[in-house]
Design a protein around this motif. Structure first.
Motif, PDB file in Angstrom:
ATOM      1  N   LEU A   1      40.911  45.803  44.784  1.00 53.59           N
ATOM      2  CA  LEU A   1      42.423  45.076  45.213  1.00 53.59           C
ATOM      3  C   LEU A   1      42.065  44.142  44.269  1.00 53.59           C
ATOM      4  CD1 LEU A   1      43.109  45.862  48.338  1.00 53.59           C
ATOM      5  CD2 LEU A   1      44.643  46.387  46.107  1.00 53.59           C
ATOM      6  N   ASP A   2      42.844  43.026  43.869  1.00 52.25           N
ATOM      7  CA  ASP A   2      42.189  41.802  43.731  1.00 52.25           C
ATOM      8  C   ASP A   2      42.399  40.874  44.852  1.00 52.25           C
ATOM      9  OD1 ASP A   2      42.194  42.293  40.255  1.00 52.25           O
ATOM     10  OD2 ASP A   2      44.326  42.997  40.917  1.00 52.25           O
ATOM     11  N   TYR A   3      41.408  40.241  45.084  1.00 56.67           N
ATOM     12  CA  TYR A   3      41.457  38.583  45.885  1.00 56.67           C
ATOM     13  C   TYR A   3      40.734  37.710  46.015  1.00 56.67           C
ATOM     14  CZ  TYR A   3      42.463  36.872  50.453  1.00 56.67           C
ATOM     15  OH  TYR A   3      42.858  35.994  51.327  1.00 56.67           O
ATOM     16  N   ALA A   4      40.782  36.650  45.618  1.00 58.25           N
ATOM     17  CA  ALA A   4      40.565  35.334  45.839  1.00 58.25           C
ATOM     18  C   ALA A   4      40.244  34.198  46.513  1.00 58.25           C
ATOM     19  CB  ALA A   4      40.618  34.918  44.452  1.00 58.25           C
ATOM     20  N   GLY A   5      39.398  33.050  47.198  1.00 59.82           N
ATOM     21  CA  GLY A   5      40.173  32.558  47.908  1.00 59.82           C
ATOM     22  C   GLY A   5      40.659  31.690  49.936  1.00 59.82           C
ATOM     23  N   GLY A   6      39.835  33.487  49.728  1.00 56.96           N
ATOM     24  CA  GLY A   6      39.774  33.730  50.811  1.00 56.96           C
ATOM     25  C   GLY A   6      39.206  34.515  51.760  1.00 56.96           C
ATOM     26  N   ALA A   7      38.908  34.679  53.650  1.00 60.94           N
ATOM     27  CA  ALA A   7      38.258  35.178  53.616  1.00 60.94           C
ATOM     28  C   ALA A   7      38.208  37.038  54.320  1.00 60.94           C
ATOM     29  CB  ALA A   7      38.150  35.213  54.881  1.00 60.94           C
ATOM     30  N   VAL A   8      37.951  37.985  54.136  1.00 61.52           N
ATOM     31  CA  VAL A   8      38.086  39.110  55.033  1.00 61.52           C
ATOM     32  C   VAL A   8      38.136  39.436  55.570  1.00 61.52           C
ATOM     33  CG1 VAL A   8      38.624  41.393  53.811  1.00 61.52           C
ATOM     34  CG2 VAL A   8      39.405  40.229  51.874  1.00 61.52           C
TER      35      VAL A   8
ATOM     36  N   HIS B   1      47.175  36.239  43.601  1.00 59.28           N
ATOM     37  CA  HIS B   1      45.385  37.333  43.887  1.00 59.28           C
ATOM     38  C   HIS B   1      45.199  36.692  45.116  1.00 59.28           C
ATOM     39  CE1 HIS B   1      44.397  36.695  40.474  1.00 59.28           C
ATOM     40  NE2 HIS B   1      42.727  36.379  40.859  1.00 59.28           N
ATOM     41  N   LEU B   2      45.229  35.182  44.662  1.00 60.14           N
ATOM     42  CA  LEU B   2      45.222  33.621  45.667  1.00 60.14           C
ATOM     43  C   LEU B   2      45.807  34.177  47.411  1.00 60.14           C
ATOM     44  CD1 LEU B   2      45.056  30.735  43.622  1.00 60.14           C
ATOM     45  CD2 LEU B   2      42.753  31.365  45.052  1.00 60.14           C
ATOM     46  N   PHE B   3      47.382  34.347  47.178  1.00 62.56           N
ATOM     47  CA  PHE B   3      47.901  34.647  48.398  1.00 62.56           C
ATOM     48  C   PHE B   3      48.009  35.675  48.926  1.00 62.56           C
ATOM     49  CE2 PHE B   3      51.116  33.034  44.478  1.00 62.56           C
ATOM     50  CZ  PHE B   3      50.386  31.905  43.972  1.00 62.56           C
ATOM     51  N   PHE B   4      47.870  36.730  48.628  1.00 63.73           N
ATOM     52  CA  PHE B   4      46.996  38.138  49.859  1.00 63.73           C
ATOM     53  C   PHE B   4      46.746  38.785  48.693  1.00 63.73           C
ATOM     54  CE2 PHE B   4      51.320  38.301  46.744  1.00 63.73           C
ATOM     55  CZ  PHE B   4      51.504  39.838  46.763  1.00 63.73           C
TER      56      PHE B   4
END
Length: 476
Positions: A70-77, A150-153
Motif C-alpha cells: 500500500l502507499d503510505y507516508a508521514g505517519g506511524a503504523v 497516501h499522506l492521509f491514509f
C-alpha cells in the motif's frame, strides 16, 4: 466503409499513433490488486497534529499475492490485519509492505491501524505545497492531487484505481466534519461529535476530501432537485459564491449537455496557508481558499472546479499523461463561462493562448498527450490541453462537439479513460477519422493550424531551446 470496419480501422490507427510512454509517477500505485472500498475512521483533536485512524480496505487481487504493498507516508503504523488475521508489515520509504499469513487471491480485506501526522511533509515531483492544508486554529482540509493522498491514509494511490469511500470522524464538540459524499449519520455526546459520510460513486484517492473546522453547513437545492451542501467558515463572506452555486451548475449542465453526475455537491472553504493549488476538484466537495468565495472575480475558478466533477472526477484519467482530458476541458468551460459573463471572447482568449504559448516543449516532443516530466503535466494540460479542446470544437462544430463529449462522459462514467479512448469516441461519433487530427494536437512536434482561424499564427518551433519553468497552478 461499414461502421464495424471503420471502428476496426480506427482502433488500429489509434494504437499505431498513440505512444506508450513511461509512467510520470512510477512510485505511485501498486500492481496485483484493485481496491473496491475504503472505510476510514479518525479521532481528530485539533490541538495536536496527530490523529489515530483505522483504514478498512476491501480489495480484489488479480493473481496470487504472497506479499502486497500500500502507499503510505508521514505517519506511524501500529497493526495490520489481512482477512481478520494479524499480518507482518514494514514501512519502506512511502510503501507499507504487507506479508499476510496466507497468500491472497480474489476478494480480500486489509485493516490498518495508523496515526496520521498533519505536520508531515514528504517530497513531491509536482507540488511540494500540497498535502495537509492546516488552518491556524487546528482545522484542516486535504489537497491530495496528484501524489499526496497516501499522506492521509494507507491506500493504493493510483490515479485509475477508483473505490467507494466511507468516513467516520470524531471531533470535539463545536467542530464540524465535511467529506466527500453525503452525511449519513451524526452522533453527538456532551463532549464530541461523530460524523459519518459515504460516497455513492467511486473515485481515486487523489480526489478524496476530509476537512475539519469551525464550519457552517449551508444547504440548498440545485438543478433537478440536486441536494447542495457547502462547508464554510463564514457564510456571510461566502455568500457571493454560495448564492450562485445553483446557477453555475445550471449553466454547466446546459453547456455540457448532461446532468450533474453525482448525488450531491457543495463548496468547501478552507482557511490555510497559501499553496500553489488554491483550489481542487475533490469529488462532490471542491475546496477553495475561504477568502476566494467572497470575491466575485473568482467565479470562473469555481466553474473550473465544478467542471472537473464531469471531466476528471466522474470520468477520471487512466494515466497522468492524460491529464489534458481533465484540465483541458475545465479550462475550456471556465473560459466559455468568462466569455459569456463579461470577460474576453472565447476566440480572443484562445487566440492569445495559441499565439503566445512557447513551442519549445513541442519541438522537443513534450506535448499535452506526452508531458514527459511530472512538473510539466499540469501546465501542459491546462495550456495546450485546452487548445486541443477548442480546436476540436472548431473542427467539428458545436452540435457534434456536444455529441462527442456526451458519448465520452456516458461511456466512461465512474471509470477512467485514456487519450486513445477519447480519440476512439470522437472518431465514432464525429463521422470522420479524427484520429490524425487529435494525434497532431496531442503528440505533434509543431503546433497545428487552428481550424476556422487561418489568420492565427503560432510561434515558430525552436528545437534545442531551453524549456520554460512550469507556471504555478492557480487552481486544479
Amino acid at each position: 466503409m461499414s461502421l464495424s470496419s471503420m471502428a476496426a480501422a480506427t482502433a488500429l490507427a489509434v494504437s499505431a499513433v498513440t505512444p506508450s510512454p513511461p509512467s510520470l509517477l512510477p512510485d505511485l500505485g501498486n500492481d496485483g490488486y484493485q481496491v473496491a472500498a475504503y472505510d476510514l475512521t479518525y479521532d481528530v483533536n485539533p490541538s495536536t497534529t496527530l490523529s489515530p485512524g483505522t483504514a478498512r480496505i476491501a480489495a480484489v487481487a488479480d493473481r496470487r499475492l504472497s506479499e502486497f504493498r500500500l502507499d503510505y507516508a508521514g505517519g506511524a503504523v501500529g497493526k495490520v490485519r489481512v482477512d481478520g488475521r494479524d499480518a507482518a508489515f514494514h514501512l519502506d520509504k512511502e510503501k507499507l509492505v504487507v506479508d499476510p499469513v496466507a497468500a491472497v487471491r480474489g476478494a480480500f480485506s486489509v485493516t490498518v491501524d495508523f496515526t496520521a501526522d498533519r505536520a508531515a511533509k514528504v517530497p513531491s515531483q509536482v507540488d511540494d505545497t500540497a498535502g495537509w492544508a492546516n488552518g491556524p486554529d487546528g482545522g484542516f482540509a486535504w489537497f491530495g492531487q496528484p501524489d499526496r493522498a497516501h499522506l492521509f491514509f494507507p491506500c493504493n494511490d493510483a490515479v485509475d484505481d477508483k473505490a467507494y469511500f466511507t468516513y467516520h470522524v470524531t471531533v470535539p464538540k463545536g467542530w464540524t466534519v465535511a467529506a466527500n459524499g453525503s452525511l449519513v449519520a451524526r452522533n453527538d455526546t456532551k463532549s464530541a461529535s461523530t460524523f459519518t459520510y459515504a460516497s455513492a460513486h467511486p473515485f481515486a484517492p487523489q480526489l478524496a476530501q476530509l476537512a475539519v473546522g469551525k464550519f457552517t453547513m449551508v444547504t440548498g437545492t440545485g438543478p433537478n432537485g440536486l441536494p447542495l451542501r457547502s462547508a464554510v467558515p463564514d457564510p456571510v463572506a461566502a455568500k457571493p459564491m454560495l448564492d450562485q452555486l445553483p446557477s453555475f451548475l445550471d449553466w454547466l449542465q446546459q453547456r455540457i449537455g448532461r446532468r450533474f453526475p453525482f448525488e450531491t455537491v457543495g463548496l468547501l472553504g478552507a482557511d490555510h496557508a497559501v499553496q500553489q493549488t488554491d483550489a481542487l476538484e475533490t469529488q462532490t466537495l471542491p475546496v477553495f481558499r475561504a477568502g476566494a468565495l467572497a470575491e466575485p472575480q473568482e467565479a470562473p475558478v469555481v466553474v473550473h472546479e465544478l467542471t472537473h466533477q464531469w471531466f476528471g472526477d466522474s470520468v477520471g484519467v487512466a494515466d497522468w499523461h492524460d491529464i489534458w482530458l481533465s484540465e483541458g476541458f475545465a479550462i475550456y468551460f471556465d473560459s466559455l463561462y468568462s466569455a459569456e459573463h463579461g470577460g474576453p471572447s472565447l476566440a480572443d482568449e484562445f487566440r492569445w493562448s495559441y499565439e503566445t504559448l512557447d513551442p519549445t516543449a513541442r519541438a522537443q516532443g513534450i506535448t499535452p498527450g506526452n508531458p514527459t516530466r511530472p512538473d510539466l503535466m499540469f501546465p501542459l494540460g491546462r495550456g495546450t490541453g485546452s487548445l486541443v479542446v477548442y480546436a476540436l470544437r472548431q473542427k467539428v462544430g458545436d452540435q457534434t462537439f456536444r455529441r462527442i463529449i456526451d458519448a465520452y462522459l456516458d461511456r466512461y462514467r465512474d471509470g477512467s479513460a485514456t487519450s486513445a479512448d477519447f480519440i476512439r469516441v470522437a472518431t465514432s461519433v464525429g463521422g470522420q477519422d479524427l484520429g490524425p487530427f487529435l494525434h497532431d494536437w496531442l503528440y505533434g512536434v509543431t503546433t497545428p493550424p487552428m481550424p476556422g482561424h487561418p489568420d492565427w499564427t503560432p510561434k515558430p518551433s525552436t528545437p534545442g531551446g531551453a524549456l520554460p519553468a512550469p507556471a504555478p497552478r492557480p487552481g486544479s
